[in-house]
Design a protein around this motif. Structure first.
Motif, PDB file in Angstrom:
ATOM      1  N   UNK A   1     -69.739 -48.908  45.123  1.00  0.00           N
ATOM      2  CA  UNK A   1     -69.217 -49.856  44.130  1.00  0.00           C
ATOM      3  C   UNK A   1     -67.789 -49.487  43.772  1.00  0.00           C
ATOM      4  N   UNK A   2     -67.021 -49.122  44.793  1.00  0.00           N
ATOM      5  CA  UNK A   2     -65.650 -48.659  44.593  1.00  0.00           C
ATOM      6  C   UNK A   2     -64.730 -49.387  45.570  1.00  0.00           C
ATOM      7  N   UNK A   3     -63.440 -49.375  45.240  1.00  0.00           N
ATOM      8  CA  UNK A   3     -62.409 -49.977  46.088  1.00  0.00           C
ATOM      9  C   UNK A   3     -61.443 -48.879  46.514  1.00  0.00           C
ATOM     10  N   UNK A   4     -61.104 -48.876  47.793  1.00  0.00           N
ATOM     11  CA  UNK A   4     -60.190 -47.860  48.296  1.00  0.00           C
ATOM     12  C   UNK A   4     -59.189 -48.511  49.236  1.00  0.00           C
ATOM     13  N   UNK A   5     -57.900 -48.249  49.000  1.00  0.00           N
ATOM     14  CA  UNK A   5     -56.833 -48.731  49.870  1.00  0.00           C
ATOM     15  C   UNK A   5     -56.515 -47.660  50.907  1.00  0.00           C
ATOM     16  N   UNK A   6     -56.241 -48.103  52.115  1.00  0.00           N
ATOM     17  CA  UNK A   6     -55.970 -47.152  53.187  1.00  0.00           C
ATOM     18  C   UNK A   6     -54.708 -46.359  52.893  1.00  0.00           C
ATOM     19  N   UNK A   7     -54.781 -45.061  53.189  1.00  0.00           N
ATOM     20  CA  UNK A   7     -53.627 -44.165  53.124  1.00  0.00           C
ATOM     21  C   UNK A   7     -53.577 -43.372  54.420  1.00  0.00           C
ATOM     22  N   UNK A   8     -52.370 -43.061  54.920  1.00  0.00           N
ATOM     23  CA  UNK A   8     -52.272 -42.332  56.191  1.00  0.00           C
ATOM     24  C   UNK A   8     -53.037 -41.011  56.198  1.00  0.00           C
ATOM     25  N   UNK A   9     -53.150 -40.345  55.014  1.00  0.00           N
ATOM     26  CA  UNK A   9     -53.866 -39.070  54.966  1.00  0.00           C
ATOM     27  C   UNK A   9     -55.333 -39.219  55.334  1.00  0.00           C
ATOM     28  N   UNK A  10     -55.863 -40.438  55.255  1.00  0.00           N
ATOM     29  CA  UNK A  10     -57.268 -40.654  55.577  1.00  0.00           C
ATOM     30  C   UNK A  10     -57.551 -40.351  57.044  1.00  0.00           C
ATOM     31  N   UNK A  11     -56.572 -40.600  57.907  1.00  0.00           N
ATOM     32  CA  UNK A  11     -56.777 -40.308  59.329  1.00  0.00           C
ATOM     33  C   UNK A  11     -56.980 -38.812  59.531  1.00  0.00           C
ATOM     34  N   UNK A  12     -56.187 -38.022  58.843  1.00  0.00           N
ATOM     35  CA  UNK A  12     -56.328 -36.570  58.964  1.00  0.00           C
ATOM     36  C   UNK A  12     -57.664 -36.119  58.399  1.00  0.00           C
ATOM     37  N   UNK A  13     -58.054 -36.673  57.261  1.00  0.00           N
ATOM     38  CA  UNK A  13     -59.346 -36.295  56.685  1.00  0.00           C
ATOM     39  C   UNK A  13     -60.494 -36.713  57.594  1.00  0.00           C
ATOM     40  N   UNK A  14     -60.336 -37.867  58.231  1.00  0.00           N
ATOM     41  CA  UNK A  14     -61.378 -38.323  59.142  1.00  0.00           C
ATOM     42  C   UNK A  14     -61.516 -37.370  60.324  1.00  0.00           C
ATOM     43  N   UNK A  15     -60.385 -36.930  60.867  1.00  0.00           N
ATOM     44  CA  UNK A  15     -60.435 -35.987  61.990  1.00  0.00           C
ATOM     45  C   UNK A  15     -61.072 -34.674  61.555  1.00  0.00           C
ATOM     46  N   UNK A  16     -60.784 -34.258  60.330  1.00  0.00           N
ATOM     47  CA  UNK A  16     -61.396 -33.036  59.832  1.00  0.00           C
ATOM     48  C   UNK A  16     -62.906 -33.197  59.670  1.00  0.00           C
ATOM     49  N   UNK A  17     -63.314 -34.364  59.158  1.00  0.00           N
ATOM     50  CA  UNK A  17     -64.746 -34.607  59.006  1.00  0.00           C
ATOM     51  C   UNK A  17     -65.444 -34.662  60.361  1.00  0.00           C
ATOM     52  N   UNK A  18     -64.761 -35.264  61.345  1.00  0.00           N
ATOM     53  CA  UNK A  18     -65.350 -35.339  62.685  1.00  0.00           C
ATOM     54  C   UNK A  18     -65.532 -33.940  63.269  1.00  0.00           C
ATOM     55  N   UNK A  19     -64.513 -33.078  63.085  1.00  0.00           N
ATOM     56  CA  UNK A  19     -64.614 -31.698  63.584  1.00  0.00           C
ATOM     57  C   UNK A  19     -65.729 -30.953  62.860  1.00  0.00           C
ATOM     58  N   UNK A  20     -65.832 -31.175  61.547  1.00  0.00           N
ATOM     59  CA  UNK A  20     -66.888 -30.521  60.768  1.00  0.00           C
ATOM     60  C   UNK A  20     -68.263 -31.013  61.208  1.00  0.00           C
TER      61      UNK A  20
END
Length: 592
Positions: free
Chosen positions: A312-331
């Protein structure tokens, strides 16, 4: 299907030509021998063929050289409302796809539109023309076939190729085409991805009929919340998208606000009040993606962040999300590997009765030092990695087997915890065979069921209770006690406790952290203790770090506590040393 009108036309042209031939024979016979038998035979043949044409299921229309009507059968008259038109130009027929009166030359076949009158539907007519010998010049013989049902069916098929059958919204295929146009437009635009929150639970609880009604209602509300120029799509299941053309970044949050406001009112359905909310991820074109796949990926990352923020939240894309996504994928990849390699450990945090100063239980907590990442992974990252890696149930089984093994190893040692609590995910509780697995594990190890406590998530009463009710009851029948974890954290309230077959409530850390100064935390604490006493439920204070917090808990009537004030989580051999020299009862070492 497209060739069907031509087939009919050919058949009835042959019939009409036969009638024309019979008429010609009759005229020749009359000139040659007005009173002979041949005249009668030819006339009878002409009348028979005319009768066939009159009742043919396709319209037959004979025109003279000027385009005036010479003959029209009953089917043609029915198409024109019961009366044959005076001629082609007076008929009202129009060219299909264009303006102006309809005309057709001999040898042609084309489609015409007959506008509706007196509330009648406009007709689509397939018309074919053949030359027709007529006195004073060449006329035409038209066959007219009503193809309205055919075109309606074709339009329906074409609509379904681009629209969702349930909601009528544009489907994923149409979305893909529009997304490319949005990403490549110089004027830019917005892409909103939406996931309905907890739709799966509602679908499982109330059935697919209610679930479909919920989806249709959500679709209708989304259409009403956006501009006429915006495009709303259903991508599948409970996933929707909004493409807002020529909208800038400044319009993103207002548009998301209108969407959330439209979804917010509960849906009243068959005596049920169903809430509708959505997690929304937003990407802006061309800033966040200059082609369709890049823009979609940006919106997906933003949607993932919105879900991670509690839904129930709204989030606008930020470039840092790509880095966090890669970190989550590695984790995530490292965690799946850790399960295979046996890197996970169980640490124990004791629970102490502060009145009697004795350890009454302990909670098993996952700890992980990743060889691949080269670090200890914080506890808050472990469960998301297990969920995203699709191995949360495997993690639950690992914890179950390790806890049962520890209980079997301790036996009836007086310095060991009387009960050992483990956290189990909702995913495993949805598994109808889970209670049986617990019973088998305890039986094989020779461990009494009351020594293993299962902690269930605090928001279970709202999200998934109907889906896991049988499993919870089965666990109680096995004899395993249940505890509601993180109670008071904001999702469930006191009324929900009566719906759960639990024997313990574990106060959320946020309540304990506010003690003793926070009046709201004190009010929640007192109300919880009062309710629990009336229901025979024990309350455990979790996350206790100070003597002031412990004093406030004891004063309210909560005596069992867990937290750094008692002891930090530790390896099992530190809490229960593998030694033959056992301490005297009541002298358990719990502070560390």
């Amino acid at each position: 299907m497209a060739g069907l009108p031509a087939v009919w036309a050919a058949a009835f042209f042959a019939l009409a030509m036969a009638a024309a031939y019979a008429g010609s024979l009759a005229r020749i016979a009359k000139r040659a021998c007005p009173s002979c038998t041949a005249v009668r035979a030819a006339t009878e043949s002409e009348l028979a063929m005319r009768g066939l044409l009159e009742h043919a299921p396709v319209g037959i229309w004979q025109l003279d050289a000027a385009g005036s009507t010479v003959f029209a059968n009953s089917r043609l008259r029915a198409l024109f409302g019961g009366r044959a038109p005076a001629g082609l130009r007076q008929s009202g027929l129009q060219r299909n796809g264009g303006d102006g009166p309809f005309d057709i030359a001999p040898g042609e076949e084309r489609e015409a539109v007959l506008p509706g009158a007196d509330g009648r539907e406009a007709l689509r007519l397939q018309v074919a023309a053949t030359p027709w010998p007529a006195e004073g010049g060449a006329g035409r013989l038209l066959s007219v076939l009503d193809v309205t049902p055919l075109r309606r069916a074709q339009a329906r098929v074409e609509h379904l190729t681009e629209h969702d059958a349930l909601t009528g919204l544009a489907n994923r295929e149409a979305f893909g085409c529009a997304l490319g146009a949005l990403a490549g437009a110089a004027s830019g635009g917005l892409l909103l991805l939406l996931d309905l929150d907890h739709f799966r639970s509602a679908n499982e609880r109330f059935g697919h009929v209610v679930g479909d009604r919920l989806l249709r209602e959500a679709a209708e509300r989304l259409r009403g919340a956006v501009r006429p120029s915006d495009m709303v799509c259903r991508l599948g299941a409970d996933e929707f998208a909004v493409l807002a053309f020529e909208a800038g970044p400044e319009s993103a949050l207002p548009l998301a606000g209108r969407v959330r406001s439209a979804l917010r009112p509960p849906l009243r359905l068959d005596g049920l009040d169903l809430s509708i909310s959505a997690s929304i991820g937003i990407a802006t074109a061309p800033r966040d993606g200059r082609d369709g796949p890049a823009l979609l990926r940006a919106a997906e990352l933003a949607l993932h962040e919105a879900k991670a923020n509690g839904r129930n939240a709204v989030c606008l894309f930020e470039p840092q999300m790509r880095e966090r996504h890669e970190q989550r994928a590695a984790l995530r990849e490292a965690f799946v590997e850790a399960l295979e390699r046996g890197e996970l450990e169980i640490h124990l945090q004791p629970q102490q009765d502060m009145e009697r100063q004795v350890m009454v239980g302990a909670e098993a907590l996952i700890r992980w030092k990743s060889s691949r990442l080269g670090r200890w992974v914080p506890p808050g990252e472990i469960l998301p990695a297990a969920n995203e890696g699709g191995v949360i149930q495997r993690l639950d089984r690992f914890v179950l087997q390790r806890a049962v093994a520890l209980l079997a190893e301790w036996g009836d040692r007086p310095d060991a915890p009387a009960t050992l609590a483990i956290n189990i995910s909702v995913s495993s509780l949805h598994d109808p065979g889970f209670a049986g697995e617990v019973a088998q594990a305890l039986a094989r190890a020779g461990v009494a069921p009351e020594r293993l406590e299962i902690e269930i998530p605090e928001d279970l009463a709202i999200r998934d209770l109907p889906g896991v009710q049988k499993t919870l009851q089965a666990l109680r029948e096995v004899g395993v006690p249940l505890a509601l974890d993180d109670f008071g954290g904001g999702h469930s309230g006191l009324p929900h406790v009566v719906r759960l077959p639990v024997q313990r409530l574990k106060l959320d850390r946020s309540i304990v952290a506010g003690l003793p100064e926070d009046a709201k935390a004190l009010a929640v604490l007192r109300a919880t203790i009062s309710l629990a006493r009336g229901m025979g439920i024990e309350v455990v204070g979790e996350g206790v770090e100070t003597e002031a917090q412990a004093f406030a808990l004891r004063r309210a009537g909560c005596h069992v506590m867990q937290g750094w004030l008692v002891a930090r989580p530790m390896a099992p051999e530190l809490l229960v040393p593998p030694s033959l020299a056992l301490p005297a009862p009541g002298a358990q070492r719990v502070r560390a």
